[in-house]
Write a protein that holds these residues in place. Structure first.
Motif, mmCIF file in Angstrom:
data_model
loop_
_atom_site.group_PDB
_atom_site.id
_atom_site.type_symbol
_atom_site.label_atom_id
_atom_site.label_comp_id
_atom_site.label_asym_id
_atom_site.label_seq_id
_atom_site.Cartn_x
_atom_site.Cartn_y
_atom_site.Cartn_z
ATOM 1 N N SER A 35 0.845 -1.203 0.000
ATOM 2 C CA SER A 35 0.000 0.000 0.000
ATOM 3 C C SER A 35 0.870 1.238 0.000
ATOM 4 O O SER A 35 2.051 1.185 0.377
ATOM 5 N N GLY A 36 0.270 2.349 -0.400
ATOM 6 C CA GLY A 36 1.003 3.608 -0.384
ATOM 7 C C GLY A 36 1.403 4.015 1.012
ATOM 8 O O GLY A 36 2.506 4.522 1.240
ATOM 9 N N GLU A 37 0.513 3.768 1.997
ATOM 10 C CA GLU A 37 0.813 4.113 3.379
ATOM 11 C C GLU A 37 2.025 3.335 3.886
ATOM 12 O O GLU A 37 2.938 3.912 4.497
ATOM 13 N N LEU A 40 5.310 4.591 2.235
ATOM 14 C CA LEU A 40 5.840 5.839 2.781
ATOM 15 C C LEU A 40 6.529 5.616 4.124
ATOM 16 O O LEU A 40 7.557 6.246 4.412
ATOM 17 N N GLY A 59 -6.684 3.778 -1.103
ATOM 18 C CA GLY A 59 -6.046 4.626 -0.097
ATOM 19 C C GLY A 59 -5.174 5.672 -0.773
ATOM 20 O O GLY A 59 -5.606 6.384 -1.688
ATOM 21 N N ILE A 60 -3.905 5.751 -0.366
ATOM 22 C CA ILE A 60 -2.969 6.726 -0.953
ATOM 23 C C ILE A 60 -2.546 6.237 -2.332
ATOM 24 O O ILE A 60 -2.025 5.129 -2.473
ATOM 25 N N SER A 61 -2.756 7.056 -3.340
ATOM 26 C CA SER A 61 -2.403 6.673 -4.710
ATOM 27 C C SER A 61 -0.904 6.819 -4.943
ATOM 28 O O SER A 61 -0.190 7.430 -4.145
ATOM 29 N N GLU A 64 0.173 10.417 -5.068
ATOM 30 C CA GLU A 64 0.317 11.017 -3.732
ATOM 31 C C GLU A 64 1.608 10.545 -3.062
ATOM 32 O O GLU A 64 2.274 11.318 -2.361
ATOM 33 N N VAL A 65 1.951 9.268 -3.258
ATOM 34 C CA VAL A 65 3.228 8.764 -2.753
ATOM 35 C C VAL A 65 4.381 9.563 -3.363
ATOM 36 O O VAL A 65 5.313 9.995 -2.670
ATOM 37 N N GLU A 67 4.339 12.600 -4.650
ATOM 38 C CA GLU A 67 4.353 13.970 -4.128
ATOM 39 C C GLU A 67 4.997 14.028 -2.741
ATOM 40 O O GLU A 67 5.767 14.941 -2.433
ATOM 41 N N GLN A 68 4.675 13.039 -1.895
ATOM 42 C CA GLN A 68 5.202 13.032 -0.535
ATOM 43 C C GLN A 68 6.708 12.773 -0.538
ATOM 44 O O GLN A 68 7.462 13.383 0.233
#
Length: 467
Positions: A35-37, A40, A59-61, A64-65, A67-68
């Motif tokens: 998962s993206g979570e 990260l 969840g986190i795409s 978004e991963v 970008e973070q």
């Protein structure tokens, strides 16, 4: 050091497949996150060289991963995006957010490996640039001279040894090797470092003017001498005078300078009596003075008076290990001077720099890097940006490698087989057939090395029987 790859995908089968295939093929350590979570969290805890992330995840795409990662780590981590929905718009969006590459599913295995190899190379280059920038600011810069090669370490040691006395120094070396910086380093480390440092570029001053510039003159000594004028030796009193490219001065000036070296006194034009001066003399030349002595253009007695403490600066082609360090130092320096964002040198350009003869040495490199900063349209400077032609592709001939007439996949497999047999065979020889020790020497996990050995039919047994 083993490269470290993180794969983020919500499909467990895809994670398993990629880990099994990429670890032996790329020789890297592969971690996975479902998962993206989770991805990260792992990125915050581990220094990954490369992240391969799916775009479409619950969840986190992946975007978004991405970008973070860019917000937390900037350009330190290279990110490649993948998706089964290979729309151009999605690729453009990923690139806008800082992705290095975009790969669509299903993968062609060879194409995937090749693109990840390029991504790893980009990550390696970025880390190397950061390391070199740090080194330039620390131990590998000596009084503005850049280099950590044994040749330059000897130069630094010589400067330290001779700086504290007042004996004359002669610096020799090709144009652009740093003679001026070396002279300033000697002065900076000397007991005269709070006193004047006067540099004279001898070839730029005409002979009939150089004498009056160096020694000064009295009022009325010649037409237009309407007042007394101090010479540069008097300006340098209690300090250091640097006579740059002294090999180009005329014999008449050499004779007058010889008197200065012998008697520590000068005689201004029109002055009846000599004047004592307290000056340390540092001279430099790119000329072969021994040849000039034979031709009668340079006085032998003057040479021996100059050559009390010699320093020879090696040309850049004799210290190629310093080239990446110097190039990155100049890049950082001139990006700041030209008020441009910090760029990077492409691997192809760095290879070209290392292989170049550099007849103009560091000065030639400095000019090319300034051109690259101004003319490169992207944040990476390539050979094309600085006018270095691409090496021509070799045509077929009797000395060409035999794989050139094979299909790509067959040629690649043949060469991989040869490489692995030679490289792993060497490591097994050193370890006397101990696979665990060989894997450690290769920078691989034992299981990864075993997979490569099985793939290419390499057995450890013959090496255990070797003496």
């Amino acid at each position: 050091m083993t490269q470290h790859l993180l794969i983020i995908d919500d499909e467990p089968d895809m994670l398993t497949l990629l880990k099994r295939s990429l670890e032996p093929e790329l020789g890297c350590q592969v971690d996975t996150a479902s998962s993206g979570e989770a991805g990260l969290e792992m990125i915050r805890a581990t220094d990954y060289d490369l992240v391969l992330a799916d775009i479409k995840m619950p969840g986190i795409s992946g975007i978004e991963v991405l970008e973070q990662i860019k917000a937390d780590r900037g350009e330190e981590v290279t990110v490649v995006m993948m998706t089964a929905y290979g729309r151009i718009e999605m690729a453009v969006e990923a690139m806008k957010h800082g992705a290095y590459d975009f790969i669509t599913k299903p993968f062609d295995h060879d194409a995937l490996v090749m693109r990840l190899e390029k991504a790893f190379e980009r990550s390696r280059l970025l880390k190397e640039n950061l390391r070199l920038h740090h080194e330039c600011r620390s131990t590998d810069m000596f009084q503005k001279l850049v280099g950590k090669s044994p040749e330059m370490q000897r130069v630094y040691d010589t400067i330290r040894m001779i700086a504290k006395n007042d004996l004359t120094v002669l610096i020799t070396g090709e144009s652009g090797t740093g003679k001026d910086l070396t002279a300033r380093a000697v002065h900076a480390l000397s007991n005269r470092n709070t006193r004047p440092f006067i540099a004279v570029n001898c070839p730029t001053v005409p002979e009939h003017i150089l004498e009056s510039e160096l020694f000064g003159y009295k009022k009325g000594a010649f037409t237009h001498a309407t007042r007394d004028r101090k010479g540069l030796f008097q300006e340098a009193h209690t300090g250091t005078i640097f006579l740059d490219e002294i090999g180009d001065i005329a014999p008449t000036i050499q004779t007058k300078l010889l008197r200065v070296l012998q008697e520590k006194e000068i005689k201004p034009l029109g002055e009846a009596r000599p004047i004592q001066v307290d000056v340390r003399i540092i001279a430099s030349t790119n000329q072969p003075l021994s040849e000039k002595i034979k031709s009668g253009d340079f006085r032998e007695d003057f040479f021996y008076r100059l050559n009390v403490l010699p320093i020879h600066l090696p040309p850049l082609r004799e210290r190629t290990g310093d080239i990446p360090l110097i190039a990155n130092h100049l890049l950082e320096k001139h990006c700041a001077k030209l008020d441009k964002p910090l760029k990077r040198l492409s691997p192809e350009l760095m290879d070209a720099f290392v292989g170049r003869r550099w007849e103009g040495n560091v000065r030639e490199m400095e000019n090319l890097i300034m051109q690259g900063i101004l003319f490169s349209p992207a944040d990476e400077i390539t050979p094309k940006d600085v006018g270095i032609p691409r090496e021509p592709s070799p045509g077929p001939g009797p000395d060409m490698p035999p794989f050139l007439d094979l299909p790509y996949k067959e040629a690649k497999e043949n060469n991989l087989s040869t490489f692995n047999a030679t490289y792993i065979g060497h490591m097994l020889t050193l370890s006397k057939g101990n696979v665990t020790q060989a894997a450690k020497a290769c920078g691989l996990e034992r299981q990864a090395l075993q997979q490569i050995m099985r793939r290419y039919g390499i057995s450890a047994e013959p090496y255990r029987q070797s003496p």
